[in-house]
Scaffold this motif. Structure first.
Motif, PDB file in Angstrom:
ATOM      1  N   SER B 145      12.367  56.939  48.090  1.00 47.61           N
ATOM      2  CA  SER B 145      11.790  57.171  49.412  1.00 47.61           C
ATOM      3  C   SER B 145      10.692  57.587  49.416  1.00 47.61           C
ATOM      4  N   PRO B 146       9.448  57.045  49.218  1.00 47.39           N
ATOM      5  CA  PRO B 146       8.184  57.503  48.929  1.00 47.39           C
ATOM      6  C   PRO B 146       7.667  58.451  50.111  1.00 47.39           C
ATOM      7  N   GLU B 147       6.814  59.476  49.738  1.00 47.19           N
ATOM      8  CA  GLU B 147       6.166  60.146  50.773  1.00 47.19           C
ATOM      9  C   GLU B 147       4.624  59.941  50.809  1.00 47.19           C
ATOM     10  N   GLU B 148       4.263  58.876  50.382  1.00 52.64           N
ATOM     11  CA  GLU B 148       2.877  58.380  50.224  1.00 52.64           C
ATOM     12  C   GLU B 148       2.871  56.973  50.008  1.00 52.64           C
ATOM     13  N   ASP B 149       1.591  56.406  50.192  1.00 55.09           N
ATOM     14  CA  ASP B 149       1.627  55.027  50.571  1.00 55.09           C
ATOM     15  C   ASP B 149       1.528  54.322  49.201  1.00 55.09           C
ATOM     16  N   ILE B 150       2.842  54.047  48.504  1.00 56.46           N
ATOM     17  CA  ILE B 150       2.758  53.621  47.421  1.00 56.46           C
ATOM     18  C   ILE B 150       3.594  52.222  47.501  1.00 56.46           C
ATOM     19  N   THR B 151       4.156  51.589  48.560  1.00 58.37           N
ATOM     20  CA  THR B 151       5.021  50.684  48.645  1.00 58.37           C
ATOM     21  C   THR B 151       4.465  49.140  48.765  1.00 58.37           C
ATOM     22  N   ILE B 152       4.651  48.514  47.868  1.00 58.87           N
ATOM     23  CA  ILE B 152       4.015  47.189  47.698  1.00 58.87           C
ATOM     24  C   ILE B 152       4.928  45.847  47.936  1.00 58.87           C
ATOM     25  N   GLY B 153       6.339  46.217  47.955  1.00 59.85           N
ATOM     26  CA  GLY B 153       7.362  45.335  48.404  1.00 59.85           C
ATOM     27  C   GLY B 153       8.664  45.951  48.992  1.00 59.85           C
ATOM     28  N   THR B 154       9.005  45.272  49.958  1.00 56.95           N
ATOM     29  CA  THR B 154      10.385  45.458  50.789  1.00 56.95           C
ATOM     30  C   THR B 154      11.572  44.344  50.606  1.00 56.95           C
ATOM     31  N   THR B 155      12.680  45.037  50.718  1.00 54.17           N
ATOM     32  CA  THR B 155      13.981  44.015  50.769  1.00 54.17           C
ATOM     33  C   THR B 155      14.667  44.676  51.994  1.00 54.17           C
ATOM     34  N   GLU B 156      15.361  43.537  52.464  1.00 55.38           N
ATOM     35  CA  GLU B 156      16.250  43.757  53.666  1.00 55.38           C
ATOM     36  C   GLU B 156      17.811  43.886  53.138  1.00 55.38           C
ATOM     37  N   TYR B 157      18.094  44.917  53.517  1.00 56.94           N
ATOM     38  CA  TYR B 157      19.971  44.894  52.927  1.00 56.94           C
ATOM     39  C   TYR B 157      20.642  45.583  54.181  1.00 56.94           C
ATOM     40  N   GLU B 158      21.778  44.773  54.434  1.00 60.07           N
ATOM     41  CA  GLU B 158      22.691  44.957  55.523  1.00 60.07           C
ATOM     42  C   GLU B 158      21.548  45.426  57.120  1.00 60.07           C
ATOM     43  N   GLY B 159      20.538  44.740  57.382  1.00 58.14           N
ATOM     44  CA  GLY B 159      19.893  44.723  58.430  1.00 58.14           C
ATOM     45  C   GLY B 159      19.127  45.842  58.338  1.00 58.14           C
ATOM     46  N   THR B 160      18.674  46.598  57.116  1.00 54.68           N
ATOM     47  CA  THR B 160      17.867  47.573  57.061  1.00 54.68           C
ATOM     48  C   THR B 160      16.739  47.221  55.992  1.00 54.68           C
TER      49      THR B 160
END
Lengths: 250, 200
Positions: B145-160
């Motif tokens: 759970s990052p507290e800075e802008d480091i996310t470069i990819g996401t995944t959907e799991y059970e609607g989230t």
């Protein structure tokens, strides 16, 4: 979203993949490393390798074949059969397994589940349960389906989860090898009870059976052997069949 | 000269798949158990096996040094738990993490836990270039759970939608296991090796 998994199962005896009916009458169908690699090419999501010889003398030979299978495989490999201790589990992981399944030994001493989970993480501990209908419930059988235990299969699955299992490999002895479809009531009962993934096993004779178990139960994965071993269909064909009917697969 | 990758062996699990995959993609792999050897590494891979505290145990004495190396540009890849230890800490344990990524590791929420199997990673990062099928293999009960802008990819799991792919400086982190993700995973590892070579 998470896709449903198709897992070809290699029942390995004396270094060969074999297939029987109701745990009996075994026939050779191939060599594990070659079959595993071929299934990966077809789109298998994982491979399960069950050593059904599982005698102490052949242990090292089997681990050698596990290594050879793993060295050519880039999808997860689960190894089971004859795992009696944390040390056995470590040996299987060191030989290249990503997950290890325990069956009889966990029934005999459930603490093996928590010990393995603490040592290696829940994600690699699969508890295999062989269930058979007895009256109005399902009973756990061990030792390749030969020994009744008096334990309720659904309750045992829940207990395994509480002890740290990451997954349940659920085989119905009533349907195994007879190709009339998965045991929907048993699979449903266990999948409803636990919150870890359940792999349905036993009874797959057609693509429709795989569709049924996904459409009618909360199973996360379907394990099958003979339909793939006897080239009745490829993993790719199963996936296309499921996709056409709205089941999400890779 | 092939890229030399230092692979950390925390002594708790199977490094077979990751080692074989990296070698298969053309790297030379040195497995180290004594983490003081990390200071000489040109590229580090933190594999994804075990639990948080156990994984951090051997790294802890070298924590500040390793963090400084990564923040100053040593190329690295953390996979699954090897990604989670890049954070400051985890709800799974009490040990501090390496603290390369700002934020914490939190329990994954859903009806079925662990999140186990193949799921899609949505990412436009160059490491995904050439990936024909964006399904990758996951096996986890916690997530970054990052507290800075480091996310470069996401995944959907059970609607989230959850963040599953991270980058800061030259350090990449994947919640998924490229080494168990067949052709797609091998493409990502090959891209990572190329990337690491380009920044050395």
């Amino acid at each position: 979203m998470l896709t449903k998994r198709i897992i070809p199962c290699l029942d390995v005896k004396d270094g060969k993949v074999v297939k029987g009916v109701n745990f009996k009458g075994l026939r050779d169908v191939g060599y594990p490393p070659e079959m595993a690699a071929d299934y990966e090419r077809q789109g298998a999501d994982e491979i399960t390798f069950l050593d059904i010889t599982a005698s102490l003398e052949t242990r090292q030979t089997v681990l050698g074949i596990v290594s050879e299978t793993a060295s050519n495989l880039f999808v997860p490999l689960t190894v089971g059969g004859g795992i009696r201790s944390v040390a056995d589990m470590r040996d299987a992981l060191n030989a290249g397994a990503d997950k290890v399944s325990v069956n009889s030994a966990a029934v005999k001493d459930p603490s093996i589940i928590s010990e393995c989970a603490e040592s290696f993480g829940s994600q690699c501990v699969v508890v295999a349960i062989d269930g058979k209908r007895v009256g109005d419930h399902w009973e756990v059988f061990t030792h390749g389906g030969t020994k009744p235990t008096g334990i309720d299969a659904v309750e045992w699955a829940k207990r395994a989860e509480d002890l740290g299992a990451g997954e349940i490999l659920l085989t119905s002895m009533d349907t195994d090898g007879v190709k009339t479809g998965y045991d929907i009531p048993l699979t449903e009962a266990v999948a409803d009870e636990v919150s870890i993934p359940v792999i349905a096993s036993g009874g797959c004779g057609s693509m429709e059976h795989i569709y049924d178990v996904f459409a009618r139960t909360g199973a996360s994965a379907a394990l099958a052997a003979s339909i793939f071993h006897y080239n009745e269909c490829t993993v790719a064909e199963v996936k296309q069949y499921l996709r056409d009917r709205g089941i999400v697969v890779r | 000269m092939p890229l030399r990758i230092t692979l950390t062996d925390y002594g708790v699990g199977n490094l077979y798949s990751i080692r074989r995959s990296l070698e298969n993609c053309g790297a030379k792999v040195d497995v180290i158990r004594d983490m003081s050897g990390l200071k000489d590494a040109e590229c580090i891979v933190f594999p994804g096996v075990g639990a948080f505290d156990k994984t951090m145990e051997k790294l802890l004495p070298h924590r500040d040094e390793v963090r400084d190396m990564l923040l100053s540009g040593t190329p690295a890849l953390g996979i699954c738990i090897g990604m989670q230890i890049l954070y400051e800490g985890s709800a799974e344990g009490s040990s501090p993490g390496l603290g390369v990524f700002k934020g914490k590791v939190v329990p994954l929420e859903g009806e079925v836990i662990p999140h186990m199997g193949w799921n899609q990673v949505v990412s436009g990062d160059p490491l995904m270039s050439g990936v024909a099928d964006n399904n990758f293999y996951f096996a986890h009960s916690f997530r970054g759970s990052p507290e800075e802008d480091i996310t470069i990819g996401t995944t959907e799991y059970e609607g989230t939608t959850i963040p599953t792919f991270f980058r800061k400086a030259n350090t990449y982190g994947t919640q998924f296991h490229p080494e168990k993700s067949s052709d797609s995973g091998m493409t990502v590892l090959r891209n990572f090796i190329r990337f690491a070579e380009s920044v050395l």
